[in-house]
Design an enzyme around this catalytic site. Structure first.
Site, PDB file in Angstrom:
ATOM      1  N   GLU A  83       0.808  -1.220   0.000  1.00 45.00           N
ATOM      2  CA  GLU A  83       0.000   0.000   0.000  1.00 45.00           C
ATOM      3  C   GLU A  83       0.845   1.276   0.000  1.00 45.00           C
ATOM      4  O   GLU A  83       0.467   2.290  -0.582  1.00 45.00           O
ATOM      5  CB  GLU A  83      -0.943   0.035   1.214  1.00 45.00           C
ATOM      6  N   PHE A 145     -10.930  -7.249  14.199  1.00 41.49           N
ATOM      7  CA  PHE A 145      -9.889  -7.657  13.249  1.00 41.49           C
ATOM      8  C   PHE A 145      -9.632  -6.556  12.211  1.00 41.49           C
ATOM      9  O   PHE A 145     -10.554  -6.026  11.603  1.00 41.49           O
ATOM     10  CB  PHE A 145     -10.320  -8.955  12.556  1.00 41.49           C
ATOM     11  N   GLN A 146      -8.389  -6.221  12.016  1.00 44.87           N
ATOM     12  CA  GLN A 146      -7.950  -5.198  11.059  1.00 44.87           C
ATOM     13  C   GLN A 146      -8.628  -3.851  11.302  1.00 44.87           C
ATOM     14  O   GLN A 146      -8.967  -3.138  10.367  1.00 44.87           O
ATOM     15  CB  GLN A 146      -8.164  -5.677   9.613  1.00 44.87           C
ATOM     16  N   LYS A 195     -17.338  -0.335   6.464  1.00 47.09           N
ATOM     17  CA  LYS A 195     -17.904  -1.275   5.508  1.00 47.09           C
ATOM     18  C   LYS A 195     -19.433  -1.172   5.430  1.00 47.09           C
ATOM     19  O   LYS A 195     -20.019  -1.290   4.354  1.00 47.09           O
ATOM     20  CB  LYS A 195     -17.494  -2.703   5.880  1.00 47.09           C
ATOM     21  N   MET A 513      24.659   8.931   2.083  1.00 44.31           N
ATOM     22  CA  MET A 513      24.520  10.226   2.737  1.00 44.31           C
ATOM     23  C   MET A 513      24.839  10.120   4.224  1.00 44.31           C
ATOM     24  O   MET A 513      25.494  10.985   4.798  1.00 44.31           O
ATOM     25  CB  MET A 513      23.099  10.784   2.517  1.00 44.31           C
TER      26      MET A 513
END
Lengths: 599, 174
Positions: A83, A145-146, A195, A513
């Site tokens: 993502e 969940f999630q 949802k 760097m």
């Protein structure tokens, strides 16, 4: 004829309406439809002109992906491997087009994976809309969940965010999100959709034109800074006395310097900026984000200002008597030391964000507003000036490079620009980023895609694929071995979609760097910066079926780069560099901008 | 001015009355490095608008920065830094003091002087409320400390400008 509505019931309880007839219907004749939230979201994205969504599916966005499937004739989707890189891709897409980039992810880990991408877009003011699913509201707050409170998490790194709790408010929320993302100082907006809201149904009324602009947020003070019509007339009246004073400052100045940044590009004020430079007869310096706003082929350009700025830019800054700063935020990397910055100069600051005024540098006068609007008001009042001596002095400070036989970063970048001077270049973060900023002459706005503010290693490949998707032409990704290891999972994405991303990998076997700072400031104690652990990048490219070449000469690079360009397909060029290559010049952090610690 | 060269400012913020607003505003204070001394929030005569009053330490330039940052929040409709000379400030404090019957009389005198109100009395305690500006409240607390304060609960400061100055939620150009 009123179209017949077919409304089969689906297993998850989400109704969908007439998708099979879309395309046949004259949309203007359909006054309203009953759709589920997920379908409304997709319709609203189409309303906004979204062509591509970058995203990754999951449980909490299943209804959205289902609607996306049905509307794939109108709206595309790029599936990334992670993502975060979908977020960077939406960001890269926005940076090269100026359109609003759209990214979609599921709840919980899908949403938290977006955090770095959102913060990157926020620091560089890119217009982006991030859409996340969330667990149904009945489960919210139960550590289900999630589940993650993504609107809470992203509050400090979004311009604004929403959690939509009622499907009847969804369409206007999406419209408002796009409006806020692109208006005023652009930035990311996140919309979190539980949802149950995706499944719930309501009337959807398509809108076009002015109706797409939500009235409340449109009147918010930060949205009024690129006024049109009557608002522009009111703005002119208000700014009049300040514009007159600005003209006075410019007329009195003997050593004016123009300092421009990303705001010029975001506003599309490049033509006005060049006209200003010519009228004032001033040398110009750029911030990292401003590179390309004025073509570096123009003799007025002294180069980039700051920690890795050019001698000419940094010294001119300390000598000028008037600094005209346009669309910049005076980042600490550009200032060096704020207290000793431009000590002889009065500062005229033009920026759309009132909060940037007097934040890091005290200004003599500021004009708050969109750079193009302000310059359009200012230019007709200015007389042609000449500052021949000052121009000559400023230009004479440019550094000269010694020629040697080494295969060094500067030669790679010069070769690249000789072969493809107009090509879009995305970067990651580190030495290669600064080398690119210094040595690739950017000749047009939106040519450089780089994470300036947040400095996100791993930004580049996602951003490059967003850019390649938007432009449909080859894009260079300049990256280092350190940064590339953070995002190389997306090789599968560029290979699958055959995005013509030419990866130019500056491989010096170190986090260059950080090593450079360890060399200069930490007694050469190279703590955890040596990357002596692979992978073999050639085998890696091979695994993904991507063309590749390992080079250690300029000739080798020239051949590989030319081949990659002609293939118009993903390609990896690994440039083998010395581990001790440094970025020079350099000003130590917090030091006056003209005291170089490395030449 | 305190020892760090900071002044106390009272800032009024009119915001949309919606979930999460308080956390947007207070979050901005903490991430920009401002310490909130007190914060009070409640709805206004317009149900869609809430008014937050915040007392914060800073100097003129940091407060200017704060005001501009607040305006960048979409939920913020108006911000005002009150001029102390033209503003009435009040906070409400409830104090429970351990007080025997013998001590009660002395306490009552203090209550009278400060125009506080007794709201509960038992054999061992006396609960009272006082409203006033921060100075008046601290003066009273100092006196009550001799008796033994067992609990203090206070609202944040709220403020109203004097006379015709009205802070409405009409948006204006920056």
């Amino acid at each position: 004829m009123v179209p017949r509505v077919i409304r089969p019931k689906r297993e998850d309880g989400c109704f969908f309406t007439i998708p099979v007839l879309y395309g046949l219907i004259n949309e203007k004749r359909v006054s309203s439809l009953k759709l589920c939230g997920a379908a409304i979201l997709i319709e609203c994205l189409i309303e906004q002109g979204t062509e591509t969504i970058f995203g990754f599916p999951g449980g909490a966005v299943l209804p959205i992906y289902d609607e996306l499937y049905k509307r794939s004739d109108r709206i595309g989707h790029v599936l990334t491997a992670h993502e975060q890189h979908a977020g960077h891709a939406a960001d890269g897409y926005a940076r090269v087009t100026g359109k609003t980039g759209v990214c979609l992810a599921t709840s919980g880990p899908g949403a938290t994976n977006l955090v770095t991408a959102i913060a990157t877009a926020y620091m560089d003011s890119t217009p982006t809309v991030f859409i996340t699913g969330n667990v149904p509201q009945t489960l919210m707050g139960t550590d289900s969940f999630q589940e993650a409170d993504i609107s809470g998490i992203t509050m400090p790194i979004t311009k604004h965010n929403y959690m939509v709790t009622d499907v009847t408010k969804l369409a206007d929320t999406i419209r408002e999100a796009f409006f806020i993302a692109r208006t005023g100082r652009p930035g990311p907006v996140l919309v979190d959709i539980p949802k149950d809201v995706q499944i719930a149904e309501t009337e959807y009324v398509p809108v076009t034109g002015d109706a797409l602009i939500p009235p409340l947020s449109a009147s918010h003070p930060t949205m009024q800074l690129r006024p049109v019509g009557a608002a522009l007339e009111r703005y002119k009246l208000k700014i009049e006395p300040f514009a007159a004073r600005a003209v006075e400052l410019i007329q009195q100045s003997e050593r004016p310097l123009i300092y421009y940044g990303g705001g010029v590009i975001l506003s599309g004020a490049e033509r006005q900026l060049l006209e200003l430079a010519n009228l004032v007869d001033a040398p110009v310096v750029s911030s990292l984000m401003g590179l390309g706003a004025i073509s570096e082929a123009d003799p007025r350009v002294l180069g980039m200002l700051g920690m890795h700025g050019t001698h000419a830019a940094n010294i001119a800054m300390q000598r000028c008597d008037l600094l005209i700063a346009v669309g910049v935020r005076f980042s600490d990397r550009a200032l060096g030391n704020a207290a000793t910055f431009a000590p002889n100069a009065k500062v005229l600051h033009i920026d759309i964000d009132r909060a940037e005024i007097n934040k890091n540098v005290t200004t003599t006068l500021h004009l708050t507003g969109d750079a193009r609007t302000v310059l359009d008001l200012l230019l007709p009042r200015l007389e042609q000036k000449t500052h021949a001596t000052w121009m000559r002095q400023a230009q004479s400070m440019a550094e000269e490079y010694l020629n040697n036989d080494l295969f060094e970063p500067r030669k790679i970048l010069k070769t690249m620009s000789e072969i493809a001077p107009e090509i879009t270049v995305a970067t990651d973060v580190g030495q290669h980023q600064m080398w690119t900023a210094q040595h690739f002459p950017f000749i047009r706005p939106r040519q450089l895609v780089t994470s300036g503010g947040l400095g996100t290693m791993g930004f580049g490949l996602g951003a490059a694929m967003g850019a390649a998707k938007a432009l449909g032409e080859p894009v260079v990704l300049a990256t280092g071995d350190g940064s590339f290891r953070m995002n190389l999972t997306e090789l599968s994405t560029i290979a699958y979609y055959q995005f013509p991303v030419i990866i130019v990998l500056f491989n010096n076997g170190t986090l260059g760097m950080v090593r450079q700072w360890q060399t200069l400031f930490f007694g050469k104690r190279y703590s955890q910066t040596t990357l002596d652990r692979g992978p073999d990048f050639m085998k890696l490219a091979d695994a993904y079926g991507i063309g590749h070449a390992r080079v250690n000469t300029v000739e080798g690079f020239r051949a590989a780069f030319s081949e990659a360009l002609s293939l118009r397909a993903p390609y990896l060029i690994e440039c083998m560099l010395d581990i001790d290559e440094m970025v020079a010049p350099m000003v130590a952090p917090g030091s006056p901008i003209d005291s170089f610690c490395l030449n | 001015m305190n020892k760090n060269g900071q002044n106390r400012y009272t800032v009024g913020v009119l915001v949309s009355n919606e979930p999460g607003v308080l956390s947007r505003v207070s979050g901005l204070f903490s991430r920009r490095g401002f310490n909130i001394e007190s914060l009070a929030v409640g709805p206004t005569q317009d149900q869609s608008v809430s008014r937050i009053t915040i007392v914060v330490l800073g100097n003129d330039s940091s407060i200017e920065q704060l005001v501009q940052q607040l305006y960048k929040l979409i939920v913020v409709r108006k911000v005002r830094v009150y001029d102390p000379a033209n503003t009435v400030e009040r906070q409400l404090v409830m104090i429970k003091v351990a007080a025997t019957a013998a001590e009660r009389e002395g306490l009552m005198r203090i209550v009278e002087i400060f125009k506080a109100k007794v709201v509960d009395v038992t054999r061992e305690s006396l609960s009272l409320t006082i409203t006033g500006d921060a100075d008046k409240v601290s003066a009273m607390i100092e006196l009550l400390e001799d008796y033994g304060i067992t609990e203090i609960v206070r609202t944040g400061t709220v403020a109203l400008q004097r006379g015709n100055q009205i802070m409405n939620s009409e948006l204006f150009d920056l």
